[in-house]
Scaffold this motif. Structure first.
Motif, PDB file in Angstrom:
ATOM      1  N   LEU A 180      30.828   3.561  -8.725  1.00  0.00           N
ATOM      2  CA  LEU A 180      30.929   3.964 -10.134  1.00  0.00           C
ATOM      3  C   LEU A 180      29.549   4.265 -10.713  1.00  0.00           C
ATOM      4  N   VAL A 181      28.583   3.408 -10.368  1.00  0.00           N
ATOM      5  CA  VAL A 181      27.206   3.630 -10.841  1.00  0.00           C
ATOM      6  C   VAL A 181      26.658   4.925 -10.256  1.00  0.00           C
ATOM      7  N   ALA A 182      26.870   5.117  -8.962  1.00  0.00           N
ATOM      8  CA  ALA A 182      26.345   6.318  -8.304  1.00  0.00           C
ATOM      9  C   ALA A 182      26.955   7.588  -8.877  1.00  0.00           C
ATOM     10  N   ALA A 183      28.210   7.516  -9.311  1.00  0.00           N
ATOM     11  CA  ALA A 183      28.889   8.684  -9.873  1.00  0.00           C
ATOM     12  C   ALA A 183      28.592   8.869 -11.352  1.00  0.00           C
ATOM     13  N   GLY A 184      27.822   7.955 -11.935  1.00  0.00           N
ATOM     14  CA  GLY A 184      27.484   8.050 -13.356  1.00  0.00           C
ATOM     15  C   GLY A 184      28.652   7.782 -14.283  1.00  0.00           C
ATOM     16  N   LEU A 185      29.604   6.969 -13.825  1.00  0.00           N
ATOM     17  CA  LEU A 185      30.819   6.746 -14.615  1.00  0.00           C
ATOM     18  C   LEU A 185      30.767   5.487 -15.477  1.00  0.00           C
ATOM     19  N   THR A 186      29.934   4.538 -15.133  1.00  0.00           N
ATOM     20  CA  THR A 186      29.974   3.255 -15.836  1.00  0.00           C
ATOM     21  C   THR A 186      29.723   3.409 -17.333  1.00  0.00           C
ATOM     22  N   GLU A 187      28.815   4.317 -17.709  1.00  0.00           N
ATOM     23  CA  GLU A 187      28.516   4.484 -19.136  1.00  0.00           C
ATOM     24  C   GLU A 187      29.647   5.161 -19.900  1.00  0.00           C
ATOM     25  N   HIS A 188      30.613   5.730 -19.177  1.00  0.00           N
ATOM     26  CA  HIS A 188      31.729   6.417 -19.821  1.00  0.00           C
ATOM     27  C   HIS A 188      32.999   5.564 -19.851  1.00  0.00           C
ATOM     28  N   LEU A 189      32.954   4.388 -19.252  1.00  0.00           N
ATOM     29  CA  LEU A 189      34.130   3.526 -19.195  1.00  0.00           C
ATOM     30  C   LEU A 189      34.194   2.592 -20.390  1.00  0.00           C
ATOM     31  N   LEU A 190      35.329   2.587 -21.046  1.00  0.00           N
ATOM     32  CA  LEU A 190      35.632   1.596 -22.076  1.00  0.00           C
ATOM     33  C   LEU A 190      36.731   0.719 -21.488  1.00  0.00           C
ATOM     34  N   THR A 191      36.344  -0.434 -20.964  1.00  0.00           N
ATOM     35  CA  THR A 191      37.281  -1.255 -20.200  1.00  0.00           C
ATOM     36  C   THR A 191      38.065  -2.174 -21.114  1.00  0.00           C
ATOM     37  N   GLN A 192      39.379  -2.152 -20.931  1.00  0.00           N
ATOM     38  CA  GLN A 192      40.290  -3.022 -21.672  1.00  0.00           C
ATOM     39  C   GLN A 192      40.890  -4.021 -20.697  1.00  0.00           C
ATOM     40  N   SER A 193      40.668  -5.306 -20.947  1.00  0.00           N
ATOM     41  CA  SER A 193      41.201  -6.347 -20.070  1.00  0.00           C
ATOM     42  C   SER A 193      42.509  -6.888 -20.638  1.00  0.00           C
ATOM     43  N   GLY A 194      43.353  -7.402 -19.764  1.00  0.00           N
ATOM     44  CA  GLY A 194      44.612  -7.994 -20.197  1.00  0.00           C
ATOM     45  C   GLY A 194      45.580  -8.070 -19.039  1.00  0.00           C
ATOM     46  N   GLY A 195      46.706  -8.705 -19.269  1.00  0.00           N
ATOM     47  CA  GLY A 195      47.740  -8.767 -18.253  1.00  0.00           C
ATOM     48  C   GLY A 195      48.309  -7.386 -17.958  1.00  0.00           C
ATOM     49  N   SER A 196      48.843  -7.226 -16.765  1.00  0.00           N
ATOM     50  CA  SER A 196      49.327  -5.903 -16.359  1.00  0.00           C
ATOM     51  C   SER A 196      50.468  -5.410 -17.240  1.00  0.00           C
ATOM     52  N   ASP A 197      51.361  -6.303 -17.674  1.00  0.00           N
ATOM     53  CA  ASP A 197      52.454  -5.875 -18.541  1.00  0.00           C
ATOM     54  C   ASP A 197      51.917  -5.344 -19.866  1.00  0.00           C
ATOM     55  N   THR A 198      50.906  -6.030 -20.400  1.00  0.00           N
ATOM     56  CA  THR A 198      50.289  -5.588 -21.660  1.00  0.00           C
ATOM     57  C   THR A 198      49.601  -4.242 -21.477  1.00  0.00           C
ATOM     58  N   LEU A 199      48.868  -4.095 -20.383  1.00  0.00           N
ATOM     59  CA  LEU A 199      48.151  -2.837 -20.129  1.00  0.00           C
ATOM     60  C   LEU A 199      49.119  -1.696 -19.857  1.00  0.00           C
ATOM     61  N   LEU A 200      50.241  -1.987 -19.236  1.00  0.00           N
ATOM     62  CA  LEU A 200      51.245  -0.952 -19.005  1.00  0.00           C
ATOM     63  C   LEU A 200      51.741  -0.384 -20.329  1.00  0.00           C
ATOM     64  N   ALA A 201      52.021  -1.248 -21.291  1.00  0.00           N
ATOM     65  CA  ALA A 201      52.461  -0.780 -22.612  1.00  0.00           C
ATOM     66  C   ALA A 201      51.378   0.057 -23.277  1.00  0.00           C
ATOM     67  N   MET A 202      50.121  -0.354 -23.127  1.00  0.00           N
ATOM     68  CA  MET A 202      49.010   0.406 -23.705  1.00  0.00           C
ATOM     69  C   MET A 202      48.862   1.764 -23.033  1.00  0.00           C
ATOM     70  N   LEU A 203      49.119   1.805 -21.730  1.00  0.00           N
ATOM     71  CA  LEU A 203      49.064   3.068 -21.003  1.00  0.00           C
ATOM     72  C   LEU A 203      50.144   4.014 -21.511  1.00  0.00           C
ATOM     73  N   GLN A 204      51.322   3.489 -21.740  1.00  0.00           N
ATOM     74  CA  GLN A 204      52.438   4.320 -22.179  1.00  0.00           C
ATOM     75  C   GLN A 204      52.237   4.855 -23.597  1.00  0.00           C
ATOM     76  N   ASN A 205      51.607   4.051 -24.466  1.00  0.00           N
ATOM     77  CA  ASN A 205      51.437   4.526 -25.850  1.00  0.00           C
ATOM     78  C   ASN A 205      50.122   5.267 -26.078  1.00  0.00           C
ATOM     79  N   GLY A 206      49.323   5.446 -25.024  1.00  0.00           N
ATOM     80  CA  GLY A 206      48.112   6.238 -25.138  1.00  0.00           C
ATOM     81  C   GLY A 206      46.867   5.471 -25.531  1.00  0.00           C
ATOM     82  N   SER A 207      46.970   4.147 -25.656  1.00  0.00           N
ATOM     83  CA  SER A 207      45.784   3.364 -26.022  1.00  0.00           C
ATOM     84  C   SER A 207      44.742   3.357 -24.913  1.00  0.00           C
ATOM     85  N   ILE A 208      45.197   3.450 -23.667  1.00  0.00           N
ATOM     86  CA  ILE A 208      44.277   3.596 -22.539  1.00  0.00           C
ATOM     87  C   ILE A 208      44.718   4.801 -21.710  1.00  0.00           C
TER      88      ILE A 208
END
Length: 292
Positions: A112-140
């Motif tokens: 990720l560092v080599a590809a220059g992606l780390t500075e573009h990542l906004l990481t959201q932590s949480g349980g997979s069920d919670t993140l799945l809902a966020m994925l579906q509603n466009g939050s991530i």
């Protein structure tokens, strides 16, 4: 057709009152009335029956049909605004459950560092069920997700990466630690320290205990995987975790579960199927799917 008219209409069906809809949008009541009239003219049907005072509304069959489509249109427009805003910001909202992060991220951090992606990542932590809902509603935008078996969700593009068994976790001094495997049915009286709802583990544990016909004695729940492992190590209770969640440094014993046909913890990378991946998102997905 004015999409704002559809937004007015959806709220009118849901609220059932012209004045409340006008107040919600900060417009006059005649504005809402004219919007409904334009929609009725557009489709050539009566959408809503109303008395002269507008105090009571009845939605026609045609009106109900339009309402279903208008809601979908509104949700898709909101999602489009969110996705385009993310593209303009050149940021990737990335969902990463803590267990998967601890297991998987060390494998990809250098790339990720080599590809220059780390500075573009906004990481959201949480349980997979919670993140799945966020994925579906466009939050991530894209996520690594855990599931108790293959992840099959309508509207998502899913690439499975790896899987591991679920295990009973105990400290080395626990009486169970020397067993080759354990049956969940024999654990009815054991205190459990487990992860919160919103984690795949909670759903998987329900499968195991329901199949074994026991009710687990859960004495503590937490969304912090590290804390759960610490409490297991201190003898507060036994744990239920995927084997990949336990590292040698944790000084814990993972015991295979003897039940037949049991689910496995599957890691997948997922994003909405209709999301147009930016070059950065494509680069991230490639790194995630080739980390094995």
């Amino acid at each position: 057709m004015n999409t704002r008219d559809l937004a007015y209409y959806v709220q009118l069906v849901e609220l059932g009152n012209f004045t409340r809809v006008a107040d919600q949008f900060g417009v006059t009541q005649p504005t809402i009335t004219l919007a409904i009239k334009r929609l009725e003219d557009e489709f050539g049907v009566t959408l809503i029956h109303r008395d002269q005072s507008h105090a009571a509304l009845t939605v026609t069959a045609a009106g109900q049909q339009l309402y279903r489509h208008a809601r979908t249109i509104g949700q898709e427009l909101a999602l489009a605004h969110t996705e385009i805003a993310h593209l303009k910001e050149e940021k990737i909202r990335f969902g990463l459950p803590p267990i998967i992060g601890n297991y998987y991220f060390p494998k990809i951090a250098g790339r990720l560092v080599a590809a220059g992606l780390t500075e573009h990542l906004l990481t959201q932590s949480g349980g997979s069920d919670t993140l799945l809902a966020m994925l579906q509603n466009g939050s991530i935008d894209i996520a690594l997700l855990g599931s108790s078996g293959p992840l099959d969700v309508p509207g998502l593009a899913v690439t499975p990466l790896t899987d591991a068994p679920f295990s009973i976790v105990v400290p080395p001094k626990n009486l169970l630690a020397n067993q080759a495997q354990v049956a969940v049915a024999a654990l009815a009286d054991q205190p459990f320290v487990v992860l919160n709802e919103g984690f795949v583990h909670d759903r998987a544990l329900r499968w195991f205990t329901r199949t074994a016909d026991i009710r687990p004695n859960i004495v503590y729940r937490s969304g912090d995987v590290g804390l759960v492992k610490q409490m297991i190590a201190q003898g507060v209770g036994i744990g239920f975790l995927t084997k990949m969640a336990v590292a040698p440094a944790d000084d814990l014993v993972t015991l295979p579960i003897s039940q037949a046909g049991q689910p496995r913890f599957v890691i997948s990378v997922a994003h909405r199927a209709d999301l147009v991946l930016s070059p950065m998102m494509q680069a991230l997905k490639k790194i995630l799917t080739t980390a094995q």
